[in-house]
Design a protein around this motif. Structure first.
Motif, PDB file in Angstrom:
ATOM      1  N   CYS A 183       7.015   5.260   5.130  1.00  0.00           N
ATOM      2  CA  CYS A 183       6.351   6.500   4.682  1.00  0.00           C
ATOM      3  C   CYS A 183       7.282   7.706   4.772  1.00  0.00           C
ATOM      4  O   CYS A 183       7.154   8.641   3.982  1.00  0.00           O
ATOM      5  N   LEU A 184       8.199   7.688   5.725  1.00  0.00           N
ATOM      6  CA  LEU A 184       9.106   8.824   5.878  1.00  0.00           C
ATOM      7  C   LEU A 184       9.908   9.084   4.608  1.00  0.00           C
ATOM      8  O   LEU A 184      10.208  10.231   4.277  1.00  0.00           O
ATOM      9  N   TYR A 185      10.258   8.044   3.898  1.00  0.00           N
ATOM     10  CA  TYR A 185      10.961   8.218   2.620  1.00  0.00           C
ATOM     11  C   TYR A 185       9.987   8.211   1.449  1.00  0.00           C
ATOM     12  O   TYR A 185      10.028   9.095   0.594  1.00  0.00           O
ATOM     13  N   ALA A 186       9.135   7.216   1.396  1.00  0.00           N
ATOM     14  CA  ALA A 186       8.295   6.989   0.216  1.00  0.00           C
ATOM     15  C   ALA A 186       7.378   8.156  -0.102  1.00  0.00           C
ATOM     16  O   ALA A 186       7.109   8.436  -1.276  1.00  0.00           O
ATOM     17  N   PHE A 222       0.827  -1.203   0.000  1.00  0.00           N
ATOM     18  CA  PHE A 222       0.000   0.000   0.000  1.00  0.00           C
ATOM     19  C   PHE A 222       0.866   1.260   0.000  1.00  0.00           C
ATOM     20  O   PHE A 222       0.628   2.197  -0.779  1.00  0.00           O
ATOM     21  N   ILE A 223       1.881   1.293   0.841  1.00  0.00           N
ATOM     22  CA  ILE A 223       2.765   2.460   0.936  1.00  0.00           C
ATOM     23  C   ILE A 223       3.510   2.673  -0.386  1.00  0.00           C
ATOM     24  O   ILE A 223       3.590   3.794  -0.898  1.00  0.00           O
ATOM     25  N   ILE A 224       4.050   1.608  -0.968  1.00  0.00           N
ATOM     26  CA  ILE A 224       4.795   1.722  -2.227  1.00  0.00           C
ATOM     27  C   ILE A 224       3.857   2.060  -3.388  1.00  0.00           C
ATOM     28  O   ILE A 224       4.203   2.869  -4.255  1.00  0.00           O
ATOM     29  N   GLY A 225       2.668   1.498  -3.404  1.00  0.00           N
ATOM     30  CA  GLY A 225       1.687   1.826  -4.449  1.00  0.00           C
ATOM     31  C   GLY A 225       1.292   3.292  -4.402  1.00  0.00           C
ATOM     32  O   GLY A 225       1.199   3.962  -5.440  1.00  0.00           O
ATOM     33  N   CYS A 284      12.356   2.183  -2.136  1.00  0.00           N
ATOM     34  CA  CYS A 284      11.275   1.897  -1.186  1.00  0.00           C
ATOM     35  C   CYS A 284      11.232   0.411  -0.821  1.00  0.00           C
ATOM     36  O   CYS A 284      11.066   0.057   0.349  1.00  0.00           O
ATOM     37  N   VAL A 285      11.393  -0.441  -1.822  1.00  0.00           N
ATOM     38  CA  VAL A 285      11.390  -1.892  -1.561  1.00  0.00           C
ATOM     39  C   VAL A 285      12.559  -2.271  -0.656  1.00  0.00           C
ATOM     40  O   VAL A 285      12.393  -3.044   0.310  1.00  0.00           O
ATOM     41  N   LEU A 320      12.436  -3.959   3.014  1.00  0.00           N
ATOM     42  CA  LEU A 320      13.153  -5.191   3.371  1.00  0.00           C
ATOM     43  C   LEU A 320      14.075  -4.974   4.572  1.00  0.00           C
ATOM     44  O   LEU A 320      14.184  -5.841   5.453  1.00  0.00           O
ATOM     45  N   LEU A 321      14.729  -3.820   4.610  1.00  0.00           N
ATOM     46  CA  LEU A 321      15.587  -3.502   5.761  1.00  0.00           C
ATOM     47  C   LEU A 321      14.762  -3.349   7.030  1.00  0.00           C
ATOM     48  O   LEU A 321      15.162  -3.824   8.101  1.00  0.00           O
ATOM     49  N   LEU A 322      13.614  -2.707   6.922  1.00  0.00           N
ATOM     50  CA  LEU A 322      12.738  -2.572   8.086  1.00  0.00           C
ATOM     51  C   LEU A 322      12.292  -3.944   8.590  1.00  0.00           C
ATOM     52  O   LEU A 322      12.236  -4.183   9.798  1.00  0.00           O
TER      53      LEU A 322
END
Length: 187
Positions: free
Chosen positions: A127-130, A9-12, A109-110, A114-116
């Motif tokens: 969301c802070l970056y995306a 959802f965030i990346i979309g 973002c992906v 993955l890191l998160l």
């Protein structure tokens, strides 16, 4: 499973936000015109490090249109080989180059997601970056090559952190080193 649904959802949403700015002319930087010039020079078989744009008489209309838009046309390009390859892929298309940068930024973002996950953090941190206005404008409005360097740096961090299931530290070390090398050859 909820973790990945939240991430998607965030990346979309990040993709939709970026697509709004693709047709817009660059705002924060006009570097994208140099990128397009360099890419077209490479497509024509010319070395972008050999001559500054001001020293050339454009043989094609696309180059003639770009030449007055380039900042510091009296200087040869400063962009390293990986960046030049990205410029080459765009084939002189402003929308194409922005599209490549958007794909790389979605890759950012992906990788952050993955890191998160590896660090056992909630996907909402993405969301802070995306959704950050600067990341959106630099990738899709201004079309800046920095998003490619960030991609390779995040990839290096991803390899360096490794995972519980990873069989070889050597493989992750080589991956991290290669990705960091690509980042350096991008910016």
């Amino acid at each position: 499973q909820v973790y990945w649904i939240n991430g998607i959802f965030i990346i979309g949403t990040a993709l939709l936000i970026r697509l709004v700015f693709v047709a817009q002319m660059p705002e924060l930087s006009d570097d994208i015109f140099r990128y397009l010039w360099d890419g077209l020079q490479l497509r024509l078989g010319h070395n972008p490090y050999a001559y500054p744009p001001a020293a050339l008489t454009p043989a094609r209309d696309s180059l003639a249109e770009l030449q007055p838009l380039i900042n510091h046309p009296e200087l040869v390009t400063i962009y390293p080989p990986v960046a030049q390859f990205i410029f080459f892929l765009a084939a002189g298309s402003l929308a194409g180059l922005k599209g490549i940068f958007i794909l790389l930024d979605l890759g950012n973002c992906v990788l952050i997601l993955l890191l998160l996950k590896r660090l056992r953090r909630h996907p909402a941190w993405l969301c802070l970056y995306a959704w950050h206005p600067l990341a959106v404008l630099e990738s899709s409005a201004s079309g800046h090559v920095d998003v490619a360097a960030v991609f390779f740096i995040l990839l290096a961090i991803y390899f360096a952190i490794g995972s519980e299931t990873e069989k070889s530290e050597r493989v992750s070390g080589l991956g991290a080193g290669a990705a960091l090398g690509l980042a350096i050859m991008t910016k």
